[in-house]
Design an enzyme around this catalytic site. Structure first.
Site, PDB file in Angstrom:
ATOM      1  N   CYS A 127      88.355  48.099  28.580  1.00  0.00           N
ATOM      2  CA  CYS A 127      88.769  48.654  27.292  1.00  0.00           C
ATOM      3  C   CYS A 127      88.335  50.120  27.189  1.00  0.00           C
ATOM      4  O   CYS A 127      89.128  50.993  26.813  1.00  0.00           O
ATOM      5  CB  CYS A 127      88.160  47.811  26.162  1.00  0.00           C
ATOM      6  N   CYS A 238      79.889  53.934  27.734  1.00  0.00           N
ATOM      7  CA  CYS A 238      81.327  53.650  27.732  1.00  0.00           C
ATOM      8  C   CYS A 238      81.968  54.026  29.057  1.00  0.00           C
ATOM      9  O   CYS A 238      83.068  53.586  29.361  1.00  0.00           O
ATOM     10  CB  CYS A 238      82.010  54.390  26.593  1.00  0.00           C
TER      11      CYS A 238
HETATM   12  S1  SF4 Z   1      83.573  51.054  22.654  1.00  0.00           S
HETATM   13 FE1  SF4 Z   1      84.853  50.754  24.453  1.00  0.00          FE
HETATM   14  S2  SF4 Z   1      85.030  48.506  24.615  1.00  0.00           S
HETATM   15 FE2  SF4 Z   1      84.418  48.969  22.516  1.00  0.00          FE
HETATM   16  S3  SF4 Z   1      86.351  49.088  21.380  1.00  0.00           S
HETATM   17 FE3  SF4 Z   1      85.725  51.181  21.964  1.00  0.00          FE
HETATM   18  S4  SF4 Z   1      86.865  51.566  23.835  1.00  0.00           S
HETATM   19 FE4  SF4 Z   1      86.869  49.336  23.532  1.00  0.00          FE
END
Ligand code: SF4
Length: 252
Positions: A127, A238
């Site tokens: 993600c 991240c």
């Molecule tokens: S922090 Fe990373 S894993 Fe969490 S919603 Fe945002 S982009 Fe997605």
């Protein structure tokens, strides 16, 4: 007295040796000298990335103070808190700047269709890779250097960060002017200068990212605690501050 490092050409790709020299110099000279040197060296090919934490706010202020007129950008995952977007607008008005939004074209709904609902729960690395790492890579493609607000005191994975690094993933120089500072120091300056900040920091959120991956940990805002990010998972970054081979979220 150390000599100021020579102006370096725009196609600069640092070697270990010249990075060591630059870091030895700027560790003593501090963040303002580094920001000025970066601007003289890279001009508008140097950009500042911020997630609107206290370090980013302070750096935006420093750019204005020293007339370092470069693009400022943030990564919009479409999953940020309203208070984050509100702080962006407050900063734009206060400093008369436009903060560039970068992000993936894939909406959260399209992501759910393609990868399943709530990818952040099942594969947060992927993600983050889709919503943060790739957009950053695309944006930095024609840049030479990016400034970040990371600090060594924030986490184990950041404790060896240097003032100047080579970001091999994005092929740009990475400039971390505040690596030496801890949470108390950065908040001292936010308070001293009466700078705006996200009110969630006063409500138990020392570190604020996307809504699904940020939880309150009820510690003081000065604590440098990132525990509220990706709560219950091993993940602490991240991916934009990690080498590619550490990140497992790439498309297979
Ligand atoms: S922090 Fe990373 S894993 Fe969490 S919603 Fe945002 S982009 Fe997605």
């Amino acid at each position: 007295m150390q000599e100021v490092p020579e102006k370096i050409p725009l196609d600069f790709e640092p070697t270990t040796e010249n990075l060591d020299q630059l870091n030895a110099y700027f560790e003593k000279q501090g963040h303002t000298a580094l920001l000025k040197w970066g601007f003289e060296t890279f001009g508008e090919k140097m950009v500042l990335g911020t997630g609107f934490g206290p370090s980013g706010v302070f750096l935006i202020h420093q750019l204005q103070q020293h007339e370092i007129d470069i693009p400022v950008f943030y990564i919009d995952t479409h999953l940020l808190f309203d208070s984050t977007y509100e702080l962006k607008e407050v900063l734009e008005q206060k400093y008369g700047i436009d903060i560039t939004r970068i992000g993936t074209d894939l909406t959260v709904r399209e992501q759910a269709k393609k990868y399943g609902d709530e990818l952040w729960k099942r594969n947060p690395n992927r993600c983050c890779y889709i919503r943060k790492v790739l957009p950053l890579k695309n944006y930095l493609e024609d840049k030479k250097a990016w400034i970040t607000g990371i600090r060594r005191s924030q986490s184990d994975s950041r404790k060896s960060a240097r003032m100047i690094e080579w970001d091999a993933e994005n092929e740009v120089v990475k400039i971390n002017p505040l690596v030496q500072w801890n949470g108390e120091e950065i908040w001292y300056h936010i308070d001293r200068l009466d700078l705006p900040y996200n009110p969630m920091h006063d409500e138990g959120y020392p570190s604020i990212g996307c809504i699904p991956c940020t939880s309150p940990v009820y510690v003081s805002k000065e604590s440098d605690d990132r525990n509220g990010r990706w709560d219950g998972q091993q993940k602490t970054e991240c991916g934009i501050h990690m080498p590619a081979n550490v990140l497992n979220g790439k498309e297979e």
